[in-house]
Scaffold this active site. Sequence first.
Site, mmCIF file in Angstrom:
data_model
loop_
_atom_site.group_PDB
_atom_site.id
_atom_site.type_symbol
_atom_site.label_atom_id
_atom_site.label_comp_id
_atom_site.label_asym_id
_atom_site.label_seq_id
_atom_site.Cartn_x
_atom_site.Cartn_y
_atom_site.Cartn_z
ATOM 1 N N ASP A 117 0.819 -1.213 0.000
ATOM 2 C CA ASP A 117 0.000 0.000 0.000
ATOM 3 C C ASP A 117 0.852 1.261 0.000
ATOM 4 O O ASP A 117 1.986 1.261 0.457
ATOM 5 C CB ASP A 117 -0.928 0.021 1.231
ATOM 6 C CG ASP A 117 -0.151 -0.061 2.531
ATOM 7 O OD1 ASP A 117 0.751 -0.907 2.627
ATOM 8 O OD2 ASP A 117 -0.427 0.744 3.449
ATOM 9 N N GLU A 118 0.264 2.312 -0.498
ATOM 10 C CA GLU A 118 0.785 3.673 -0.367
ATOM 11 C C GLU A 118 2.288 3.789 -0.669
ATOM 12 O O GLU A 118 3.016 4.464 0.047
ATOM 13 C CB GLU A 118 0.523 4.194 1.059
ATOM 14 C CG GLU A 118 -0.946 4.274 1.393
ATOM 15 C CD GLU A 118 -1.204 4.643 2.845
ATOM 16 O OE1 GLU A 118 -2.138 5.412 3.075
ATOM 17 O OE2 GLU A 118 -0.495 4.167 3.733
HETATM 18 C C1 TNX Z 1 -3.886 3.937 5.725
HETATM 19 S S1 TNX Z 1 -4.945 1.419 4.837
HETATM 20 C C2 TNX Z 1 -2.915 2.960 5.781
HETATM 21 C C3 TNX Z 1 -2.179 2.755 7.025
HETATM 22 C C4 TNX Z 1 -2.573 3.734 8.090
HETATM 23 C C5 TNX Z 1 -4.049 3.955 8.075
HETATM 24 C C6 TNX Z 1 -4.526 4.867 9.162
HETATM 25 C C7 TNX Z 1 -3.587 1.170 4.384
HETATM 26 C C8 TNX Z 1 -3.447 0.030 3.545
HETATM 27 N N1 TNX Z 1 -2.664 2.043 4.782
HETATM 28 O O1 TNX Z 1 -0.803 2.810 6.792
HETATM 29 O O2 TNX Z 1 -2.163 3.228 9.316
HETATM 30 O O3 TNX Z 1 -4.419 4.492 6.830
HETATM 31 O O4 TNX Z 1 -5.911 4.962 9.215
#
Ligand code: TNX
Length: 513
Positions: free
Chosen positions: A314-315
């Site tokens: 993710d991200e």
């Molecule tokens: C998004 S959801 C993230 C996390 C964070 C979260 C906080 C996701 C796959 N990544 O790294 O902890 O939001 O709400």
Amino acid sequence: MRDGTRQAAGGRRHAAGVRIRSWVAAVVVLTGCERGPDPALAYAGIIPRPVSAVVSAGTFTLNNSRVAFVLPVGADTTGSGVSFVLAPDSTLGAEGYQLTVTATGVQVKAPTPAGLFYGAQTLRQLLPVAAERAQGGKGRVATGVIRDYPRYAWRGAMLDVARHFFSVDDVKQFIDQLATYKMNVLQLHLSDDQGWRIEIVSWPRLALVGGLTEVGGGEGGFYTQAQYREIVAYAAARFITVIPEVDLPGHTNAALVAYPELNCNGKDPVPYTGIEVGFSSLCTRRPVVLQFVRDVVRELAAMTPGGYIHIGGDEASSTLPRDYEAFIDSVQAIVRAQGKVMIGWEEIAQAPVDSGTIVQHWRSGGLAVLGAAKGARIIMSPSTRVYLDMKYDPATKLGQNWANYIDVDTAYAWDPVSRVPALSAEQVIGIVAPLWTETVATWDEAEFLLFPRLAAVAEVAWSPAPDREWEEFSQRLGGHGARMTAMGIHFYRSPRIPWPDASPNSQRASPLP
Ligand code: TNX
């Protein structure tokens, strides 16, 4: 009971809903009386709601209800009045059970040990709250028959032990709580920018250095491989599969601090204890990085009897898209070479994933659909519904609110299939509710965010969709509050739930914010 036998759940939705509501009203009234609740009414208190429950007029008293609390299920039932019977029944599936109470005893029958276990969890909830408190003792239950099996095979929660570290005992306690609600998956988010939480023998500094930090500057921690195996075994005894997640190629600052050669820019990263995301990346094209991934995945696979390894994904906004895609493709092959199925957050759908991989949806319906179009199966973790780190409402002190405010009704009143309309029912394998822990430092705080929302999520995952109705659930959950208290759970007393003991002040009776 007016007519002796009643259908508690099943085909006729509205009629059944009305009856359950009137039962719950009766429970609420009777709870105030000296003689205590009529045990026949307890069938209306089960969470998650069973597929069908038929109560008849009699009662049976267990002299020692301890059998409903011990492992392995059915170990020694002598003299208890309860029998556990393994017997084929093609209508119950791999996790279903039938629980029959007659005037002379209780029988839990199931085709699998998991089914027997879930039958025992239901029996627990049929017993008086005093039995839950004592983990045994006398217990009067109504006669009747419950037949029950889950809607989804994948019913889980995710615990982020990277932002804040939680002890083996905390995790075991969580496993017990999950089991009570018939959840069968625990995804452990074992690494992130703020900490690396699992010993990797071939890369020892990951835990020894990367494990030293957490959000807010606390001391962090990590699980040794022996401790991790202990968690896995504890979960397995409760029919819960632990899914290890190491987040790659982003969310890797702690790993980069431990091994700067995994970083691209030639700098030595410094430890990070804030809560921003998206700034770190493995240097995906370096051969040493793929060797690192091979070693980590090999060691994780060796600790993982379950068939799945989660690689995050993710991200990764500090990784170039083409590097990201090639990297995920390589990781998929590495996981597969260890005989495991790769799971990744929905962003991995952009890479060449296939039908052997599972995509975890959290924000973008489009990515979930893209993953499904490539053949991947989908886990639903929609952040607007089941991100249990979201605040209940603007007054909640813990938690975040970037996705939504999620009170219990929001966590309950949604459907995993219609959430992303372009997905078909077969593509969705279940639900995972994540607890990210940027704002959560103690287990009491974790419980405050987890409960009672997790009970709602468990029902979304287990119970037939046509039988679920918020109003009825809110009544049932209200009646269930005393049981959560008996289980030692520090839950949020949501004002949307009619807790029977609610006085104006008790809404905030929790010691927590
Ligand atoms: C998004 S959801 C993230 C996390 C964070 C979260 C906080 C996701 C796959 N990544 O790294 O902890 O939001 O709400």
